[in-house]
Design a protein around this motif. Structure first.
Motif, PDB file in Angstrom:
ATOM      1  N   SER A  64       0.895 -39.370 -18.121  1.00 13.93           N
ATOM      2  CA  SER A  64       1.944 -38.507 -18.662  1.00 13.93           C
ATOM      3  C   SER A  64       1.992 -38.513 -20.187  1.00 13.93           C
ATOM      4  O   SER A  64       2.668 -37.670 -20.788  1.00 13.93           O
ATOM      5  N   TYR A  65       1.291 -39.467 -20.802  1.00 13.07           N
ATOM      6  CA  TYR A  65       1.322 -39.561 -22.262  1.00 13.07           C
ATOM      7  C   TYR A  65       0.042 -40.238 -22.719  1.00 13.07           C
ATOM      8  O   TYR A  65      -0.362 -41.251 -22.150  1.00 13.07           O
ATOM      9  N   SER A  66      -0.576 -39.679 -23.757  1.00 16.88           N
ATOM     10  CA  SER A  66      -1.809 -40.253 -24.291  1.00 16.88           C
ATOM     11  C   SER A  66      -1.707 -40.354 -25.801  1.00 16.88           C
ATOM     12  O   SER A  66      -1.192 -39.458 -26.467  1.00 16.88           O
ATOM     13  N   SER A  67      -2.181 -41.488 -26.352  1.00 18.56           N
ATOM     14  CA  SER A  67      -2.132 -41.712 -27.794  1.00 18.56           C
ATOM     15  C   SER A  67      -3.324 -42.562 -28.192  1.00 18.56           C
ATOM     16  O   SER A  67      -3.838 -43.348 -27.392  1.00 18.56           O
ATOM     17  N   ASP A  68      -3.764 -42.417 -29.452  1.00 15.43           N
ATOM     18  CA  ASP A  68      -4.903 -43.224 -29.905  1.00 15.43           C
ATOM     19  C   ASP A  68      -4.482 -44.580 -30.447  1.00 15.43           C
ATOM     20  O   ASP A  68      -5.313 -45.357 -30.890  1.00 15.43           O
ATOM     21  N   THR A  69      -3.182 -44.905 -30.412  1.00 17.38           N
ATOM     22  CA  THR A  69      -2.716 -46.221 -30.826  1.00 17.38           C
ATOM     23  C   THR A  69      -1.700 -46.753 -29.831  1.00 17.38           C
ATOM     24  O   THR A  69      -1.008 -45.988 -29.150  1.00 17.38           O
ATOM     25  N   SER A  70      -1.571 -48.071 -29.766  1.00 14.46           N
ATOM     26  CA  SER A  70      -0.584 -48.670 -28.872  1.00 14.46           C
ATOM     27  C   SER A  70       0.833 -48.342 -29.310  1.00 14.46           C
ATOM     28  O   SER A  70       1.754 -48.295 -28.491  1.00 14.46           O
ATOM     29  N   MET A  71       1.049 -48.092 -30.605  1.00  9.14           N
ATOM     30  CA  MET A  71       2.388 -47.738 -31.062  1.00  9.14           C
ATOM     31  C   MET A  71       2.821 -46.397 -30.488  1.00  9.14           C
ATOM     32  O   MET A  71       4.007 -46.171 -30.246  1.00  9.14           O
ATOM     33  N   GLY A  72       1.870 -45.496 -30.253  1.00  9.08           N
ATOM     34  CA  GLY A  72       2.195 -44.241 -29.593  1.00  9.08           C
ATOM     35  C   GLY A  72       2.611 -44.472 -28.152  1.00  9.08           C
ATOM     36  O   GLY A  72       3.557 -43.840 -27.648  1.00  9.08           O
ATOM     37  N   GLN A  73       1.925 -45.389 -27.473  1.00  2.00           N
ATOM     38  CA  GLN A  73       2.309 -45.732 -26.109  1.00  2.00           C
ATOM     39  C   GLN A  73       3.687 -46.390 -26.083  1.00  2.00           C
ATOM     40  O   GLN A  73       4.509 -46.095 -25.211  1.00  2.00           O
TER      41      GLN A  73
END
Length: 304
Positions: A219-228
């Motif tokens: 449901s959500y994708s990010s290139d950093t763990s902070m985005g997760q």
């Protein structure tokens, strides 16, 4: 309060004390700094006390949990780094041992933001003639770049057996994390926040759920763990992340939800054995071993 100029004529800043001060700021604790400068914690405490006496200023505030820079400490930190850099450059120039050239380093986005800048500062202080070319990418791409000889050094997270020979610097368990009091974990299929394809944490999460036969959706994708983490805080999803990221607003998913176990994640370093790569390894690996815990997966924080 700064010293009156009439009282400072015979006082000078000790480079060893400044080196210790910078080490405390960069590693986040007196214990880790002591390991870096090869002194006991009590000895570096004495160094800082004498440095504060010379400057007639409080540089650090300490309590049971953390170490914080005062306003005067923040001011000194910039000057301390400059003085140490000039000292290292002068020593290298006089001794005729100036290293120069380009080191190519690959690292994931998270480490590129949180850990790599600190390492580059250390390298620049000791070897100002070196240039570091940094590429940020996923663990899978980083390992392929190293295998192909495109980079001299590969610094990456992994949750399995790396495809290249590495030195493991730090390890901690991956955990299923969610917002405290959140409801995303109750949805079917299970909503996940993941990094881009090629991330070891993403692969570990998806493989564990697939092996269990658990229905899920990205449901959500990010290139950093902070985005997760942002997605978790908004209660949009859960994620497989290092346990050190759990805190007041993020908690481990209760075992009653029956999620599958996850492996450990490691920070690994691979080197091609060249002279320039060796200079990087010999300089930063002791620091990484001393200060990696709690630092690699989040922005730099001064800790106790």
């Amino acid at each position: 309060m700064p010293l009156d100029t009439a009282t400072t004529g015979n006082r000078t800043l000790n480079l060893d004390a400044l080196r210790t001060f910078v080490a405390i700021c960069e590693t986040g604790s007196f214990r880790s700094a002591a390991s870096r400068v090869h002194r006991s914690p009590s000895a570096i405490s004495l160094q800082i006390a004498k440095l504060e006496e010379v400057l007639d200023a409080r540089l650090l505030q300490r309590d049971a949990r953390r170490v914080l820079l005062t306003e005067q400490g923040e001011t000194l930190l910039g000057y301390a780094r400059q003085l140490l850099a000039v000292s290292a450059e002068a020593m290298a120039a006089v001794n005729g041992s100036v290293l120069s050239g380009v080191i190519r380093l690959a690292a994931p986005h998270d480490l590129g933001v949180s850990l790599v800048p600190r390492l580059l500062q250390r390298l620049a202080d000791a070897h100002p003639g070196l240039v570091v070319d940094v590429r940020l990418d996923t663990t899978g791409v980083i390992q392929r770049l190293f295998e192909d000889g495109a980079v001299n050094l590969a610094l990456f997270n992994d949750a399995g057996a790396p495809s290249v020979k590495v030195e493991t610097l730090f390890s901690e368990p991956l955990k299923w994390l969610m917002r405290s009091g959140g409801r995303a974990v109750e949805q079917v299929p299970l909503p996940l926040a993941v990094a881009e394809m090629g991330c070891a944490w993403r692969d570990s999460a998806l493989e564990a759920l697939q092996a269990q036969g658990r229905a899920y959706r990205v449901s959500y994708s990010s290139d950093t763990s902070m985005g997760q983490v942002a997605a978790l805080r908004a209660d949009l999803a859960i994620a497989a992340l290092p346990g050190s990221l759990a805190g007041k607003d993020l908690v481990e998913v209760p075992v009653t939800y029956g999620l599958p176990p996850l492996p450990h994640t490691q920070i690994c370093l691979a080197s091609d054995g060249s002279e320039l790569a060796g200079a990087f390894v010999s300089l930063v690996v002791p620091d990484l071993r001393a200060s990696a815990s709690g630092l690699p997966f989040e922005p730099f924080v001064i800790r106790g």
